[in-house]
Design an enzyme around this catalytic site. Structure first.
Site, PDB file in Angstrom:
ATOM      1  N   ASP A  52       0.739  -1.301   0.088  1.00 32.33           N
ATOM      2  CA  ASP A  52      -0.018   0.046   0.099  1.00 32.33           C
ATOM      3  C   ASP A  52       1.042   1.396  -0.011  1.00 32.33           C
ATOM      4  OD1 ASP A  52       0.912  -0.409   2.649  1.00 32.33           O
ATOM      5  OD2 ASP A  52      -1.140  -0.073   3.591  1.00 32.33           O
ATOM      6  N   SER A  53       2.204   0.861  -0.123  1.00 28.59           N
ATOM      7  CA  SER A  53       3.118   2.243  -0.232  1.00 28.59           C
ATOM      8  C   SER A  53       2.900   2.837  -1.503  1.00 28.59           C
ATOM      9  CB  SER A  53       4.567   1.727  -0.025  1.00 28.59           C
ATOM     10  OG  SER A  53       4.649   0.572  -0.801  1.00 28.59           O
ATOM     11  N   ASP A  91      -1.045  -6.054  -0.289  1.00 28.72           N
ATOM     12  CA  ASP A  91      -1.423  -5.549   1.163  1.00 28.72           C
ATOM     13  C   ASP A  91      -3.079  -5.255   1.053  1.00 28.72           C
ATOM     14  OD1 ASP A  91       0.675  -5.077   2.777  1.00 28.72           O
ATOM     15  OD2 ASP A  91       1.280  -3.157   1.932  1.00 28.72           O
ATOM     16  N   GLU A 123      -1.637  -5.452   8.580  1.00 26.50           N
ATOM     17  CA  GLU A 123      -0.733  -4.950   9.631  1.00 26.50           C
ATOM     18  C   GLU A 123      -1.569  -5.165  11.038  1.00 26.50           C
ATOM     19  OE1 GLU A 123      -0.367  -0.869   8.780  1.00 26.50           O
ATOM     20  OE2 GLU A 123       0.749  -1.256   7.109  1.00 26.50           O
ATOM     21  N   GLU A 190       8.847  -4.010  10.500  1.00 26.76           N
ATOM     22  CA  GLU A 190       9.360  -3.020   9.857  1.00 26.76           C
ATOM     23  C   GLU A 190       9.904  -2.155  11.120  1.00 26.76           C
ATOM     24  OE1 GLU A 190       6.643  -1.112   7.477  1.00 26.76           O
ATOM     25  OE2 GLU A 190       7.789   0.959   7.078  1.00 26.76           O
TER      26      GLU A 190
HETATM   27  O1  KIV Z   1       3.585  -1.074   1.641  1.00 29.22           O
HETATM   28  C1  KIV Z   1       4.793  -1.536   1.663  1.00 29.22           C
HETATM   29  O2  KIV Z   1       5.630  -1.373   0.868  1.00 29.22           O
HETATM   30  C2  KIV Z   1       5.153  -2.477   2.643  1.00 29.22           C
HETATM   31  C3  KIV Z   1       6.630  -2.636   3.197  1.00 29.22           C
HETATM   32  C4  KIV Z   1       7.249  -1.294   3.414  1.00 29.22           C
HETATM   33  C5  KIV Z   1       6.913  -3.650   3.808  1.00 29.22           C
HETATM   34  O3  KIV Z   1       4.347  -2.830   3.548  1.00 29.22           O
END
Ligand code: KIV
Length: 272
Positions: A52-53, A91, A123, A190
């Protein structure tokens, strides 16, 4: 150059557990589109995370909170079309699993059905127990994510290192054990102290993938755009830049613009 101990024509959740047992480190990177996912897959990364980044690096939001389930599915289905070998994990975005376990299951099913991905990540620990159980019961592999969980940024108030205090470290260790017992196939840690990450990795049998969690874990994950040096602004201590695409792309675009303006592009050989 590959340093893999065994060859895995197609990486599965079981391959990752096998890699941990064999002491083979797991390479995981994010990707959000077909072209870069194809490069990541072809170059041998074991796992592609459709993180979700994407909310930050693709859409330009300040946090991961705004990205929607449909947007994640769009990114994930592009990645799945490119991935020939890597395991693709997606995610569950903010607001699609926290309300109750039925909604969590519906969201996970939608991702699996509409994107073709292989697993989901979410998460949280104890508070997500029921949701994780329900998703796992439906046959969907789940990866956990503890430590700095960016969807809780407004609770934390800062992106600083988590679990430095004993109480939070104890809770994290107990959450990690719970995730293993529930049947998660892996766990992302993380931005936590390296010693704590090592303790977690040594006390559970499922692979622990770190980001800013030191080297004594079972694998590493980075955001692709960060490790390729697409931006100069984001510079946490844990980030190693393997390229300087910010400079490469900026130079290419400014040369192209100069060539267009001067009339030197296209030349005679570049036309019909
Ligand atoms: O969303 C993401 O890129 C992540 C990584 C930083 C593990 O959850």
């Amino acid at each position: 150059m590959s340093t893999a101990k065994k060859s895995y024509p197609r990486v599965t959740t079981n391959s990752l557990i096998q890699m941990k047992q064999d002491g083979e480190k797991i390479s995981m990177l994010t990707a959000y589109d077909y072209t870069l996912a194809g490069l990541v897959d072809g170059a041998g990364a074991d796992v592609i995370l459709v993180g979700d980044s994407a909310s930050n690096v693709i859409a330009g939001h300040e946090t991961t909170l705004p990205i929607t389930l449909d947007q994640m599915i769009y990114h994930a289905s592009s990645v799945v079309r490119a991935a020939k070998r890597a395991l693709v994990i997606v995610d569950l975005p903010f607001g699609t699993y926290q309300a109750d376990s039925k909604e969590a299951l519906r969201s996970a099913i939608k991702i699996m059905k509409e994107s073709g991905a292989h697993a989901v990540k979410l998460e949280g620990g104890e508070q997500e127990k029921q949701s994780i159980e329900r998703i796992l019961q439906a046959g969907i592999p789940v990866m956990g994510h503890l430590g700095l969980t960016p969807q809780s940024i407004y609770k934390f108030g800062t992106y600083t290192v988590r679990a430095k205090e004993e109480a939070e470290a104890k809770q994290l260790l107990s959450d990690a054990k719970m995730l293993e017992e529930l049947g998660c196939f892996g766990l992302v840690l993380e931005k936590i102290p390296a010693k704590l990450a090592q303790q977690v990795a040594e006390s559970i049998s499922i692979p622990v993938i770190g980001i800013g969690a030191g080297n004594a874990v079972d694998g590493q994950v980075l955001v692709l755009h960060d490790m390729l040096g697409m931006s100069k602004e984001f510079s946490p201590r844990f980030l190693r830049r393997y390229a300087d695409l910010h400079t490469t792309i900026s130079q290419a675009v400014s040369e192209y613009t100069a060539d267009v303006k001067s009339g030197s592009f296209p030349n005679e050989k570049e036309q019909y």
